[in-house]
Design a protein around this motif. Sequence first.
Motif, PDB file in Angstrom:
ATOM      1  N   VAL A 296       0.856  -1.195   0.000  1.00 40.03           N
ATOM      2  CA  VAL A 296       0.000   0.000   0.000  1.00 40.03           C
ATOM      3  C   VAL A 296       0.886   1.238   0.000  1.00 40.03           C
ATOM      4  O   VAL A 296       1.780   1.372   0.848  1.00 40.03           O
ATOM      5  N   GLY A 297       0.649   2.137  -0.946  1.00 36.51           N
ATOM      6  CA  GLY A 297       1.313   3.434  -0.965  1.00 36.51           C
ATOM      7  C   GLY A 297       0.395   4.470  -0.341  1.00 36.51           C
ATOM      8  O   GLY A 297      -0.780   4.571  -0.710  1.00 36.51           O
ATOM      9  N   LEU A 298       0.912   5.231   0.598  1.00 36.81           N
ATOM     10  CA  LEU A 298       0.127   6.253   1.302  1.00 36.81           C
ATOM     11  C   LEU A 298       0.292   7.602   0.602  1.00 36.81           C
ATOM     12  O   LEU A 298       1.399   8.042   0.318  1.00 36.81           O
ATOM     13  N   HIS A 299      -0.847   8.229   0.349  1.00 37.52           N
ATOM     14  CA  HIS A 299      -0.913   9.499  -0.376  1.00 37.52           C
ATOM     15  C   HIS A 299      -1.333  10.560   0.635  1.00 37.52           C
ATOM     16  O   HIS A 299      -2.351  10.403   1.311  1.00 37.52           O
ATOM     17  N   PHE A 300      -0.578  11.662   0.755  1.00 35.78           N
ATOM     18  CA  PHE A 300      -0.748  12.589   1.873  1.00 35.78           C
ATOM     19  C   PHE A 300      -1.251  13.978   1.479  1.00 35.78           C
ATOM     20  O   PHE A 300      -1.155  14.903   2.285  1.00 35.78           O
ATOM     21  N   ARG A 301      -1.797  14.147   0.312  1.00 38.82           N
ATOM     22  CA  ARG A 301      -2.198  15.497  -0.101  1.00 38.82           C
ATOM     23  C   ARG A 301      -3.396  16.011   0.698  1.00 38.82           C
ATOM     24  O   ARG A 301      -3.626  17.216   0.766  1.00 38.82           O
ATOM     25  N   ARG A 302      -4.143  15.109   1.345  1.00 31.17           N
ATOM     26  CA  ARG A 302      -5.246  15.511   2.221  1.00 31.17           C
ATOM     27  C   ARG A 302      -4.828  15.582   3.687  1.00 31.17           C
ATOM     28  O   ARG A 302      -5.647  15.908   4.548  1.00 31.17           O
ATOM     29  N   ASN A 303      -3.594  15.261   3.971  1.00 33.42           N
ATOM     30  CA  ASN A 303      -3.137  15.164   5.359  1.00 33.42           C
ATOM     31  C   ASN A 303      -2.963  16.562   5.960  1.00 33.42           C
ATOM     32  O   ASN A 303      -2.207  17.380   5.440  1.00 33.42           O
ATOM     33  N   GLN A 304      -3.624  16.826   7.077  1.00 35.01           N
ATOM     34  CA  GLN A 304      -3.614  18.172   7.647  1.00 35.01           C
ATOM     35  C   GLN A 304      -2.397  18.454   8.519  1.00 35.01           C
ATOM     36  O   GLN A 304      -2.055  19.612   8.752  1.00 35.01           O
ATOM     37  N   ARG A 305      -1.745  17.432   9.004  1.00 33.03           N
ATOM     38  CA  ARG A 305      -0.573  17.617   9.860  1.00 33.03           C
ATOM     39  C   ARG A 305       0.694  17.744   9.017  1.00 33.03           C
ATOM     40  O   ARG A 305       0.731  17.309   7.863  1.00 33.03           O
ATOM     41  N   PRO A 306       1.764  18.312   9.571  1.00 30.06           N
ATOM     42  CA  PRO A 306       3.032  18.360   8.845  1.00 30.06           C
ATOM     43  C   PRO A 306       3.469  16.958   8.441  1.00 30.06           C
ATOM     44  O   PRO A 306       3.351  16.003   9.211  1.00 30.06           O
ATOM     45  N   LEU A 307       3.983  16.829   7.230  1.00 28.35           N
ATOM     46  CA  LEU A 307       4.280  15.494   6.722  1.00 28.35           C
ATOM     47  C   LEU A 307       5.430  14.825   7.466  1.00 28.35           C
ATOM     48  O   LEU A 307       5.387  13.611   7.696  1.00 28.35           O
ATOM     49  N   ALA A 308       6.448  15.567   7.852  1.00 31.73           N
ATOM     50  CA  ALA A 308       7.556  14.951   8.586  1.00 31.73           C
ATOM     51  C   ALA A 308       7.065  14.341   9.891  1.00 31.73           C
ATOM     52  O   ALA A 308       7.443  13.218  10.253  1.00 31.73           O
ATOM     53  N   GLU A 309       6.213  15.068  10.595  1.00 34.46           N
ATOM     54  CA  GLU A 309       5.629  14.564  11.849  1.00 34.46           C
ATOM     55  C   GLU A 309       4.814  13.301  11.589  1.00 34.46           C
ATOM     56  O   GLU A 309       4.891  12.318  12.338  1.00 34.46           O
ATOM     57  N   THR A 310       4.047  13.315  10.517  1.00 37.98           N
ATOM     58  CA  THR A 310       3.215  12.158  10.169  1.00 37.98           C
ATOM     59  C   THR A 310       4.077  10.954   9.802  1.00 37.98           C
ATOM     60  O   THR A 310       3.803   9.827  10.224  1.00 37.98           O
ATOM     61  N   PHE A 311       5.120  11.177   8.996  1.00 42.20           N
ATOM     62  CA  PHE A 311       6.023  10.086   8.618  1.00 42.20           C
ATOM     63  C   PHE A 311       6.628   9.436   9.863  1.00 42.20           C
ATOM     64  O   PHE A 311       6.702   8.207   9.968  1.00 42.20           O
ATOM     65  N   HIS A 312       7.093  10.265  10.802  1.00 41.34           N
ATOM     66  CA  HIS A 312       7.709   9.736  12.020  1.00 41.34           C
ATOM     67  C   HIS A 312       6.717   8.892  12.819  1.00 41.34           C
ATOM     68  O   HIS A 312       7.072   7.817  13.326  1.00 41.34           O
ATOM     69  N   GLU A 313       5.487   9.351  12.955  1.00 38.58           N
ATOM     70  CA  GLU A 313       4.506   8.602  13.734  1.00 38.58           C
ATOM     71  C   GLU A 313       4.206   7.249  13.096  1.00 38.58           C
ATOM     72  O   GLU A 313       4.145   6.221  13.777  1.00 38.58           O
ATOM     73  N   ILE A 314       4.024   7.237  11.784  1.00 39.52           N
ATOM     74  CA  ILE A 314       3.748   5.973  11.101  1.00 39.52           C
ATOM     75  C   ILE A 314       4.949   5.042  11.207  1.00 39.52           C
ATOM     76  O   ILE A 314       4.794   3.833  11.454  1.00 39.52           O
ATOM     77  N   ALA A 315       6.151   5.594  11.049  1.00 35.20           N
ATOM     78  CA  ALA A 315       7.359   4.760  11.129  1.00 35.20           C
ATOM     79  C   ALA A 315       7.533   4.153  12.517  1.00 35.20           C
ATOM     80  O   ALA A 315       7.980   3.010  12.653  1.00 35.20           O
ATOM     81  N   GLU A 316       7.194   4.911  13.548  1.00 33.86           N
ATOM     82  CA  GLU A 316       7.382   4.425  14.916  1.00 33.86           C
ATOM     83  C   GLU A 316       6.309   3.439  15.346  1.00 33.86           C
ATOM     84  O   GLU A 316       6.614   2.439  16.016  1.00 33.86           O
ATOM     85  N   HIS A 317       5.062   3.681  14.940  1.00 32.68           N
ATOM     86  CA  HIS A 317       3.960   2.915  15.504  1.00 32.68           C
ATOM     87  C   HIS A 317       3.284   1.948  14.530  1.00 32.68           C
ATOM     88  O   HIS A 317       2.588   1.031  14.978  1.00 32.68           O
TER      89      HIS A 317
END
Length: 339
Positions: A296-317
């Motif tokens: 699955v490829g995640l597409h973030f153009r609708r993501n309201q949070r900063p992308l770096a923060e989002t990447f880190h959260e997904i990578a960690e959890h």
Amino acid sequence: MNILERNGREADLKNLAKPGALARLSAGGFSIGIEAPLDNDWTLAGDQARRQAGRLPGEPDLLRHADLAQLADRLGFRALWVRDVPVYDPSFGDAAQVFEMFSYLGYLAGITRDILLGTAAVVLPIREPLLTLKSAATVQRLSRGRLLLGVASGDRPVEYPLFGRDFAGRGGNFREQVALLREGAPSRLPPGLEVLPRLDAPLPLLVAGLAQQTPGWIGEHMDGCLAYPGTPGDHARRAAAWRNVAGAKPYASFIHLDLAERADEPMQRWRFGFRGGREALADELRALRAAGVDHVGLHFRRNQRPLAETFHEIAEHVLPLFHTPSPAVTAAAEETCNA
């Protein structure tokens, strides 16, 4: 040996020990990647920033694209996907990642080490076949075998006249270009001529849609499937149809994600994706894996949070729930530590 030499040697060992890109895509049974552009310009704040900067509707902000691509690579996302949109069309309102696709992939190959680089997808019938082969072979060589070549017949009729191509005949053109990508250039050139660089290995071809072909032809000639986004139920039906004609070849798709700050925020589904916390994301990914999806490829153009923060959260959890180090990568790391 100084630190730069050691880091370079470690990267070389990892790449030499890895299996091919297609095998890596679904290694461990399931993987998670990212789809470019690396911007959240489809949000209210993103659209306001676009207007202030004078960018077109659907034209992302590319100021941080390189930093974010490198971050995705370091955090362990499996693949980074880019799209083929040669001409901006206001009726579609989407410029994709803006840069010419193969040029961009060559750049990404130079600034990343590990992440697979995928096209989703090259519109073969509007491209000059020998140049497509040369471009793909170049990216495969520069990336040390990380290219995943997604291919399609295209769905924007306005593009075909611009390139002097026949829209109605795109199915036959697609088959001819697939044959060229498979066989290489020698059979299409006068004696003594050759397209360089030579392919190090066969190009992995993943198809988006049916490309004006029969399901049987697609299953026989393609190495994987790039399916449109959908629910787990949608993918259960589509993946079953794919397996019926293609066996165990990889089946991949995408999610348009808005990752909420609250880990337990429930899912609010929309077309092509959803908003929810990381627990909802993990549940959705488990359901997709159970439905037969391999990547699955995640597409973030609708993501309201900063992308770096989002990447880190997904990578960690989230990534640790699905990604396991492949034996080849583990062996390369052990060899480096013992050197």
